[in-house]
Design a protein around this motif. Structure first.
Motif, PDB file in Angstrom:
ATOM      1  N   LEU A  15       0.835  -1.202   0.000  1.00 28.68           N
ATOM      2  CA  LEU A  15       0.000   0.000   0.000  1.00 28.68           C
ATOM      3  C   LEU A  15       0.870   1.252   0.000  1.00 28.68           C
ATOM      4  CD1 LEU A  15      -2.791   1.339   0.115  1.00 28.68           C
ATOM      5  CD2 LEU A  15      -2.618   1.199   2.620  1.00 28.68           C
ATOM      6  N   GLY A  16       1.910   1.273   0.815  1.00 27.75           N
ATOM      7  CA  GLY A  16       2.819   2.418   0.832  1.00 27.75           C
ATOM      8  C   GLY A  16       3.527   2.617  -0.493  1.00 27.75           C
ATOM      9  N   ARG A  17       3.966   1.522  -1.107  1.00 26.88           N
ATOM     10  CA  ARG A  17       4.614   1.615  -2.419  1.00 26.88           C
ATOM     11  C   ARG A  17       3.642   2.173  -3.457  1.00 26.88           C
ATOM     12  NH1 ARG A  17       9.356  -1.521  -3.285  1.00 26.88           N
ATOM     13  NH2 ARG A  17      10.062  -2.474  -1.357  1.00 26.88           N
ATOM     14  N   LEU A  18       2.406   1.713  -3.409  1.00 26.42           N
ATOM     15  CA  LEU A  18       1.394   2.199  -4.351  1.00 26.42           C
ATOM     16  C   LEU A  18       1.136   3.692  -4.157  1.00 26.42           C
ATOM     17  CD1 LEU A  18      -0.749   1.724  -6.532  1.00 26.42           C
ATOM     18  CD2 LEU A  18      -2.319   1.097  -4.678  1.00 26.42           C
ATOM     19  N   MET A  19       1.003   4.129  -2.903  1.00 27.00           N
ATOM     20  CA  MET A  19       0.764   5.556  -2.636  1.00 27.00           C
ATOM     21  C   MET A  19       1.933   6.396  -3.145  1.00 27.00           C
ATOM     22  SD  MET A  19      -2.156   5.847  -1.398  1.00 27.00           S
ATOM     23  CE  MET A  19      -3.100   4.366  -1.511  1.00 27.00           C
ATOM     24  N   SER A  20       3.138   5.917  -2.932  1.00 26.03           N
ATOM     25  CA  SER A  20       4.304   6.622  -3.439  1.00 26.03           C
ATOM     26  C   SER A  20       4.265   6.706  -4.964  1.00 26.03           C
ATOM     27  CB  SER A  20       5.579   5.914  -2.974  1.00 26.03           C
ATOM     28  OG  SER A  20       6.707   6.573  -3.481  1.00 26.03           O
ATOM     29  N   ALA A  21       3.922   5.610  -5.615  1.00 25.54           N
ATOM     30  CA  ALA A  21       3.853   5.597  -7.082  1.00 25.54           C
ATOM     31  C   ALA A  21       2.769   6.529  -7.601  1.00 25.54           C
ATOM     32  CB  ALA A  21       3.612   4.172  -7.585  1.00 25.54           C
ATOM     33  N   LEU A  22       1.654   6.651  -6.896  1.00 26.37           N
ATOM     34  CA  LEU A  22       0.542   7.486  -7.360  1.00 26.37           C
ATOM     35  C   LEU A  22       0.734   8.967  -7.065  1.00 26.37           C
ATOM     36  CD1 LEU A  22      -2.486   5.245  -6.341  1.00 26.37           C
ATOM     37  CD2 LEU A  22      -1.518   5.556  -8.630  1.00 26.37           C
ATOM     38  N   PHE A  23       1.414   9.292  -5.986  1.00 28.77           N
ATOM     39  CA  PHE A  23       1.490  10.690  -5.560  1.00 28.77           C
ATOM     40  C   PHE A  23       2.880  11.308  -5.648  1.00 28.77           C
ATOM     41  CE2 PHE A  23      -2.358   9.246  -3.367  1.00 28.77           C
ATOM     42  CZ  PHE A  23      -3.237  10.245  -3.747  1.00 28.77           C
ATOM     43  N   ASP A  24       3.949  10.516  -5.607  1.00 28.78           N
ATOM     44  CA  ASP A  24       5.284  11.082  -5.437  1.00 28.78           C
ATOM     45  C   ASP A  24       6.234  10.898  -6.609  1.00 28.78           C
ATOM     46  OD1 ASP A  24       4.482  11.769  -2.882  1.00 28.78           O
ATOM     47  OD2 ASP A  24       5.331   9.967  -1.975  1.00 28.78           O
ATOM     48  N   ALA A  66       4.420   2.725 -16.282  1.00 25.97           N
ATOM     49  CA  ALA A  66       5.585   3.558 -16.576  1.00 25.97           C
ATOM     50  C   ALA A  66       6.504   3.660 -15.367  1.00 25.97           C
ATOM     51  CB  ALA A  66       5.132   4.954 -17.024  1.00 25.97           C
ATOM     52  N   VAL A  67       5.932   3.863 -14.194  1.00 22.53           N
ATOM     53  CA  VAL A  67       6.726   3.985 -12.973  1.00 22.53           C
ATOM     54  C   VAL A  67       7.461   2.675 -12.683  1.00 22.53           C
ATOM     55  CG1 VAL A  67       6.517   4.187 -10.465  1.00 22.53           C
ATOM     56  CG2 VAL A  67       5.396   5.837 -11.935  1.00 22.53           C
ATOM     57  N   ALA A  68       6.780   1.556 -12.885  1.00 20.18           N
ATOM     58  CA  ALA A  68       7.395   0.255 -12.609  1.00 20.18           C
ATOM     59  C   ALA A  68       8.571  -0.024 -13.531  1.00 20.18           C
ATOM     60  CB  ALA A  68       6.353  -0.854 -12.727  1.00 20.18           C
ATOM     61  N   SER A  69       8.544   0.548 -14.722  1.00 23.70           N
ATOM     62  CA  SER A  69       9.600   0.245 -15.689  1.00 23.70           C
ATOM     63  C   SER A  69      10.691   1.306 -15.761  1.00 23.70           C
ATOM     64  CB  SER A  69       8.983   0.053 -17.080  1.00 23.70           C
ATOM     65  OG  SER A  69       8.424   1.263 -17.534  1.00 23.70           O
ATOM     66  N   GLN A  75      12.122   3.538  -7.463  1.00 25.49           N
ATOM     67  CA  GLN A  75      12.460   2.125  -7.358  1.00 25.49           C
ATOM     68  C   GLN A  75      11.489   1.401  -6.437  1.00 25.49           C
ATOM     69  OE1 GLN A  75      16.630   1.617  -6.529  1.00 25.49           O
ATOM     70  NE2 GLN A  75      17.211   2.733  -8.355  1.00 25.49           N
ATOM     71  N   VAL A  76      10.331   2.016  -6.161  1.00 25.79           N
ATOM     72  CA  VAL A  76       9.357   1.370  -5.289  1.00 25.79           C
ATOM     73  C   VAL A  76       8.613   0.245  -6.006  1.00 25.79           C
ATOM     74  CG1 VAL A  76       9.062   3.385  -3.797  1.00 25.79           C
ATOM     75  CG2 VAL A  76       7.487   3.032  -5.710  1.00 25.79           C
ATOM     76  N   LEU A  77       8.572   0.288  -7.333  1.00 30.02           N
ATOM     77  CA  LEU A  77       7.937  -0.763  -8.128  1.00 30.02           C
ATOM     78  C   LEU A  77       8.864  -1.186  -9.253  1.00 30.02           C
ATOM     79  CD1 LEU A  77       4.311   0.644  -8.510  1.00 30.02           C
ATOM     80  CD2 LEU A  77       5.074  -1.141  -6.940  1.00 30.02           C
ATOM     81  N   ARG A  78       8.818  -2.448  -9.598  1.00 30.66           N
ATOM     82  CA  ARG A  78       9.569  -3.028 -10.717  1.00 30.66           C
ATOM     83  C   ARG A  78       8.575  -3.596 -11.709  1.00 30.66           C
ATOM     84  NH1 ARG A  78      14.745  -1.353 -10.018  1.00 30.66           N
ATOM     85  NH2 ARG A  78      15.466  -1.798  -7.934  1.00 30.66           N
ATOM     86  N   PRO A  79       8.965  -3.803 -12.965  1.00 32.45           N
ATOM     87  CA  PRO A  79       8.013  -4.309 -13.970  1.00 32.45           C
ATOM     88  C   PRO A  79       7.284  -5.585 -13.552  1.00 32.45           C
ATOM     89  CG  PRO A  79       9.998  -3.580 -15.047  1.00 32.45           C
ATOM     90  CD  PRO A  79      10.263  -3.503 -13.557  1.00 32.45           C
TER      91      PRO A  79
END
Length: 128
Positions: A15-24, A66-69, A75-79
């Motif tokens: 959940l924290g990784r997702l919030m970071s990807a969506l907002f930061d 896009a963020v994952a790749s 680097q909070v998400l990978r493909p």
């Protein structure tokens, strides 16, 4: 695919990784300007996210992919962490559910206007 059980440390880390990807991860983040952003834990495990007057679900999907790749952005998400699913099948044409590191996330936008329009409205409100 075996989904992560509720209430584990990993469950909330996702959940924290997702919030970071969506907002930061952008300037502004993909959910900047959205109204009434809400999230809650579902009884079956995972989380539901909902928002009003913000980006269309496809814009959020594109941003997560896009963020994952792109390690330059975050680097909070990978493909391999992000997989979109519909009715239990991996389906790139239907974007209502995403599994992030085996945690189910339901995307539930309402009355969307698109990312650019939402950001423009948010910044216009700041200048008046």
């Amino acid at each position: 695919m075996i989904l992560e059980p509720r209430g584990t440390a990993h469950h909330f880390e996702v959940l924290g990784r997702l919030m970071s990807a969506l907002f930061d991860t952008g300037a502004p983040g993909i959910l900047e300007g959205a109204k009434n952003f809400r999230f809650w834990e579902t009884i079956s495990g995972g989380f539901s996210l909902s928002w009003d007057r913000g980006p269309h679900v496809l814009e959020v999907v594109d941003e997560l992919l896009a963020v994952a790749s792109d390690d330059e952005r975050t680097q909070v998400l990978r493909p391999g962490d992000v997989m979109f699913v519909h009715d239990g099948q991996a389906d790139p044409t239907s974007y209502t559910t995403v599994h992030i590191q085996n945690v189910r996330i339901l995307l539930r936008p309402h009355d969307t206007i698109g990312h650019e329009a939402a950001v423009a409205k948010a910044f216009a409100a700041l200048t008046t």
